[in-house]
Design an enzyme around this catalytic site. Structure first.
Site, PDB file in Angstrom:
ATOM      1  N   ASN A  13     -75.804 -34.500  46.286  1.00 51.87           N
ATOM      2  CA  ASN A  13     -76.651 -35.639  45.930  1.00 51.87           C
ATOM      3  C   ASN A  13     -77.914 -35.599  46.781  1.00 51.87           C
ATOM      4  O   ASN A  13     -77.900 -36.006  47.944  1.00 51.87           O
ATOM      5  CB  ASN A  13     -75.869 -36.943  46.157  1.00 51.87           C
ATOM      6  CG  ASN A  13     -76.688 -38.170  45.806  1.00 51.87           C
ATOM      7  OD1 ASN A  13     -77.813 -38.060  45.302  1.00 51.87           O
ATOM      8  ND2 ASN A  13     -76.140 -39.351  46.063  1.00 51.87           N
ATOM      9  N   TRP A  14     -78.976 -35.099  46.199  1.00 47.64           N
ATOM     10  CA  TRP A  14     -80.232 -34.950  46.945  1.00 47.64           C
ATOM     11  C   TRP A  14     -80.918 -36.301  47.192  1.00 47.64           C
ATOM     12  O   TRP A  14     -81.924 -36.352  47.894  1.00 47.64           O
ATOM     13  CB  TRP A  14     -81.213 -34.039  46.175  1.00 47.64           C
ATOM     14  CG  TRP A  14     -80.791 -32.611  46.067  1.00 47.64           C
ATOM     15  CD1 TRP A  14     -79.701 -32.018  46.652  1.00 47.64           C
ATOM     16  CD2 TRP A  14     -81.461 -31.579  45.329  1.00 47.64           C
ATOM     17  NE1 TRP A  14     -79.651 -30.688  46.303  1.00 47.64           N
ATOM     18  CE2 TRP A  14     -80.725 -30.394  45.500  1.00 47.64           C
ATOM     19  CE3 TRP A  14     -82.613 -31.541  44.531  1.00 47.64           C
ATOM     20  CZ2 TRP A  14     -81.098 -29.181  44.907  1.00 47.64           C
ATOM     21  CZ3 TRP A  14     -82.994 -30.340  43.944  1.00 47.64           C
ATOM     22  CH2 TRP A  14     -82.239 -29.170  44.132  1.00 47.64           C
ATOM     23  N   HIS A  99     -73.178 -45.696  42.564  1.00 47.77           N
ATOM     24  CA  HIS A  99     -73.415 -45.324  43.968  1.00 47.77           C
ATOM     25  C   HIS A  99     -73.761 -46.588  44.762  1.00 47.77           C
ATOM     26  O   HIS A  99     -74.439 -47.478  44.241  1.00 47.77           O
ATOM     27  CB  HIS A  99     -74.552 -44.291  44.065  1.00 47.77           C
ATOM     28  CG  HIS A  99     -74.617 -43.663  45.416  1.00 47.77           C
ATOM     29  ND1 HIS A  99     -75.149 -44.319  46.502  1.00 47.77           N
ATOM     30  CD2 HIS A  99     -74.170 -42.466  45.876  1.00 47.77           C
ATOM     31  CE1 HIS A  99     -75.037 -43.535  47.572  1.00 47.77           C
ATOM     32  NE2 HIS A  99     -74.445 -42.406  47.219  1.00 47.77           N
ATOM     33  N   GLU A 169     -66.523 -43.345  48.642  1.00 46.28           N
ATOM     34  CA  GLU A 169     -67.624 -43.297  49.608  1.00 46.28           C
ATOM     35  C   GLU A 169     -67.663 -44.602  50.399  1.00 46.28           C
ATOM     36  O   GLU A 169     -68.293 -45.583  49.958  1.00 46.28           O
ATOM     37  CB  GLU A 169     -68.968 -43.121  48.883  1.00 46.28           C
ATOM     38  CG  GLU A 169     -69.120 -41.799  48.181  1.00 46.28           C
ATOM     39  CD  GLU A 169     -70.576 -41.359  48.128  1.00 46.28           C
ATOM     40  OE1 GLU A 169     -70.853 -40.224  48.543  1.00 46.28           O
ATOM     41  OE2 GLU A 169     -71.442 -42.147  47.697  1.00 46.28           O
ATOM     42  N   SER A 217     -71.199 -38.732  55.249  1.00 49.28           N
ATOM     43  CA  SER A 217     -71.347 -37.904  56.454  1.00 49.28           C
ATOM     44  C   SER A 217     -70.505 -36.634  56.411  1.00 49.28           C
ATOM     45  O   SER A 217     -69.881 -36.258  57.411  1.00 49.28           O
ATOM     46  CB  SER A 217     -71.028 -38.723  57.707  1.00 49.28           C
ATOM     47  OG  SER A 217     -71.968 -39.767  57.825  1.00 49.28           O
ATOM     48  N   GLY A 238     -74.532 -35.944  50.776  1.00 51.00           N
ATOM     49  CA  GLY A 238     -75.896 -36.460  50.745  1.00 51.00           C
ATOM     50  C   GLY A 238     -76.846 -35.608  51.557  1.00 51.00           C
ATOM     51  O   GLY A 238     -77.181 -34.485  51.164  1.00 51.00           O
TER      52      GLY A 238
END
Ligand code: 13P
Length: 255
Positions: A13-14, A99, A169, A217, A238
């Site tokens: 996920n940029w 998200h 998440e 993380s 991420g």
């Protein structure tokens, strides 16, 4: 440490970290090399919508694409929306939905459920993100997690439910470093809990086979331990996915 079986799914996920076409192309080329070099990983890139238009069309590599979000609308007068059909026609396979960074901008469980439904109608695999903002002693966070899953799965047809990927998440663990992520054992307990909730919606042993990812993380320093010790099927990564050297180290840590 237990080791894992099968391929690990890595969703990169940029977010909004990549702003130039050159950087996007460079990271795509890197992913193509890594997916060939490292057996037992599947790589899905989630660039911005604009960069999806640049990278996804004509893609014949083993790397797949995800959108970071999607509209709940279809063909209509809806300025600024990117529909599921638009993404499907670009060659996109997955879409990240719910998200926490979108929920923080006001997305409700009902809206997310509608987006998941529309993704499935358009042949996209939804990656439904769930996770608590904080842990409380009364374990209300488990109830919240159940609500996030139930609100989506209860509106889907039995066959559609089998298609949904769930990504755990915990919001408190996002955007930090490997040492701040929950332990593999903690993640393992949450994955079991998520599968238990899913078993209320999926027949027979399907909940055990559902794809459950972990995100928050994930870096080169913790990915291997989590892969081997938690029962996850992959990761939603991420910041470490938008940096060439960190992403290389992270994927290679799974060898
Ligand atoms: P980080 O890997 O930067 O913690 O982000 C996790 C995430 O939100 C992926 O969707």
């Amino acid at each position: 440490m237990n080791w894992y079986y099968g391929a690990m799914l890595i969703v990169a996920n940029w977010k909004a970290y990549v702003e130039t076409r050159e950087e996007a192309k460079k990271l795509f080329a890197l992913a193509k090399r890594l997916v060939v070099a490292v057996r037992r990983v599947k790589i899905v890139l989630a660039p911005s919508a604009a960069h999806l238009g640049l990278l996804a069309p004509g893609n014949r590599s083993k790397v797949m694409f995800a959108s970071q979000d999607m509209s709940d609308t279809t063909v209509s007068a809806a300025t600024g929306e990117v529909t599921g059909g638009t993404l499907h026609n670009l060659g996109v396979d997955y879409v990240i939905l719910g998200h926490s960074e979108r929920r923080a901008r006001g997305e409700s469980d009902a809206l997310i459920a509608e987006k998941v439904r529309r993704a499935l109608v358009n042949g996209l695999t939804p990656i439904l993100c769930v996770g608590e903002r904080a842990r409380d002693e009364d374990a209300q966070y488990l109830i919240l997690l159940k609500q996030q899953i139930t609100s989506v799965f209860s509106v889907l047809a039995p066959k559609e439910r089998l298609e949904v990927v769930v990504a755990y998440e915990p919001v408190w663990a996002i955007g930090k470093h490997a040492g701040d992520a929950p332990s593999p054992q903690d993640i393992g307990e949450m994955v079991l809990y998520i599968r238990k909730v899913l078993s209320e919606f999926l027949p027979g042993k399907s909940a055990a086979k559902a794809t459950v990812l972990y995100g928050g993380s994930v870096e080169a320093g913790n990915i291997r331990a989590i892969a081997g010790g938690s029962g996850v099927d992959g990761f939603l990564v991420g910041h470490a996915s938008a940096d060439a050297s960190q992403f290389t180290a992270l994927v290679k840590a799974l060898i």
